[in-house]
Design an enzyme around this catalytic site. Structure first.
Site, PDB file in Angstrom:
ATOM      1  CG  ASP A 159      -2.292   0.580   0.924  1.00 14.41           C
ATOM      2  OD1 ASP A 159      -2.385   1.456   0.042  1.00 14.41           O
ATOM      3  OD2 ASP A 159      -3.272   0.184   1.586  1.00 14.41           O
ATOM      4  CG  ASP A 219      -9.746   1.491  -0.955  1.00 15.65           C
ATOM      5  OD1 ASP A 219      -8.783   1.520  -1.743  1.00 15.65           O
ATOM      6  OD2 ASP A 219      -9.618   1.454   0.285  1.00 15.65           O
TER       7      ASP A 219
END
Length: 414
Positions: A159, A219
């Site tokens: 990430d 997301d």
């Protein structure tokens, strides 16, 4: 913007995507299961032992993926997302799993997953902390890569939280080199462009040389509005991102939320069909232990998976938007074409679409065989360029077809 470009099939062979990360992995879009959208950062194993982020959850997922046909269908990775580590590194500066939730440690979990014929994925962050506040890898790239290799991890989702965006590229490239240096084959899933887009257009040549797949946009949530926003972003940026996709590296529009709570069955079919058209990783985030049979059947549909995993490795694109329809097309091996017709209207009933309006229909000259994959499998027989064939598409649903020319045609590239 949706558009189609028609070129000689030879171009497919002589103009591949940019050079891929040279680790021999992700030659087809990755398939598996990832915990985040469904289970998030649930660490309360006292109140919710069956759904908290723990070794028990991943062992149960490995069990069910074998027992219920997921492995046989091609889903091979069981992936841990954020919230697995201890809040502190060990005395030697290494990441360590939370001792209460992972009493056996990650190596033991990897051994268990491998014993089922599956692979284990893990999560870390390029910055100082993970997005949920656990220790990040900044300053520890080589140490963490070696730790993951020592644990026999097979995939790293890396990430991009808590990192100066100007240093993102350097950080992702450093971890890529560190992973390769370990000598273990670890598929590398990046979020580099996701965090760089707000500041500048990412360098997709460098990203493809560094990562096996990469997130570009927000997301995914368990809602149709979320799926639509991902499709809209992808269509509007496809000229930039699609050329970078191919064997060894893929654009990642995020997880499949099929089998959860927020999508109608038609919308679930749309996500499955369009993720296959986009040559996207098929990483489910649901609960296969308790899933609707229709959703399970959709996720395990061998004809859709065959489109996803097609060896030509070309990402499909949105080729036209007309009358509240979107047409998405993907060139397939053996001069075939997959066509997805999405009805973006969210009112009324099923609507008809003249399939010859699809730009890729040009391959049906002089004739072709057409197979409908969704919403029901149906052989539609031999068609011609001037066919009167109309496909019915439900509101927010998708009709998915494959088209096979029955004589030589120069071919299609999007």
């Amino acid at each position: 913007m949706c558009r189609a470009v028609f070129l000689l099939a030879l171009t497919v062979l002589v103009c591949p995507a940019a050079e891929a990360l040279d680790n021999g992995l992700a030659l087809k879009p990755t398939m598996g299961w990832l915990h985040w959208e469904r289970f998030m950062c649930n660490t309360d194993c006292y109140k919710d032992p069956n759904n908290c982020i723990s070794e028990r959850l991943y062992m149960q997922m490995a069990d069910v993926m074998v027992k219920e046909g997921w492995k046989e269908a091609g889903y091979e990775y069981v992936c841990i997302d954020d919230c697995w580590p201890s809040h502190q590194r060990d005395a030697k500066g290494r990441l360590q799993a939370d001792p209460k939730r992972f009493p056996g440690g990650i190596k033991k979990l990897a051994d268990y997953v491998h014993s089922k014929g599956l692979k284990l994925g893990i999560y870390a962050d390029v910055g100082k902390n993970t997005c949920a506040g656990y220790p990040g890898s900044l300053g520890y790239y080589e140490a963490d890569a070696q730790t993951f290799a020592d644990w026999d991890v097979d995939l790293l989702k890396f990430d991009g939280c808590y990192m100066d965006w100007k240093l993102l590229g350097e950080g992702y490239m450093n971890m890529s080199r560190a992973l390769n240096k370990t000598g273990r084959s670890i598929l590398y899933s990046c979020e580099w462009p996701l965090y760089e887009w707000p500041h500048k257009q990412p360098d997709y040549k460098a990203i493809r040389e560094t990562c096996n797949h990469w997130r570009n946009f927000d997301d995914v949530y368990d809602s149709w509005s979320s799926i639509k926003s991902i499709l809209d972003w992808t269509a509007s940026h496809q000229d930039i991102i699609a050329p970078s996709a191919g064997p060894g590296g893929w654009n990642d529009p995020d997880m499949l939320v099929i089998g959860n709570f927020g999508l109608s069955h038609d919308q679930q079919e749309s996500q499955m069909a369009l993720w296959a058209i986009m040559a996207a990783p098929l990483l489910m985030s649901n609960d296969p232990r308790d899933i609707c049979p229709r959703s399970k059947k959709l996720l395990q549909n061998t004809d859709i998976i065959a489109i996803s995993q097609d060896p030509l490795g070309k990402q499909g694109q949105c080729t036209i938007k007309v009358d509240n329809f979107e047409v998405w097309e993907r060139p397939l091996s053996k001069k075939r074409l997959a066509i997805a017709v999405l009805n973006t209207q969210e009112i009324g009933g099923p609507r008809g679409f003249f399939i010859r309006a699809a730009p890729g229909w040009k391959i049906c000259d002089p004739q072709c065989n057409v197979t409908q994959i969704l919403p029901q499998y149906k052989e539609l027989g031999v068609q011609t360029p001037h066919t009167k064939l109309v496909v019915s598409v439900n509101p927010s649903g998708t009709t998915l077809l494959t088209v096979t020319p029955t004589s030589d045609y120069a071919g299609l590239i999007l």
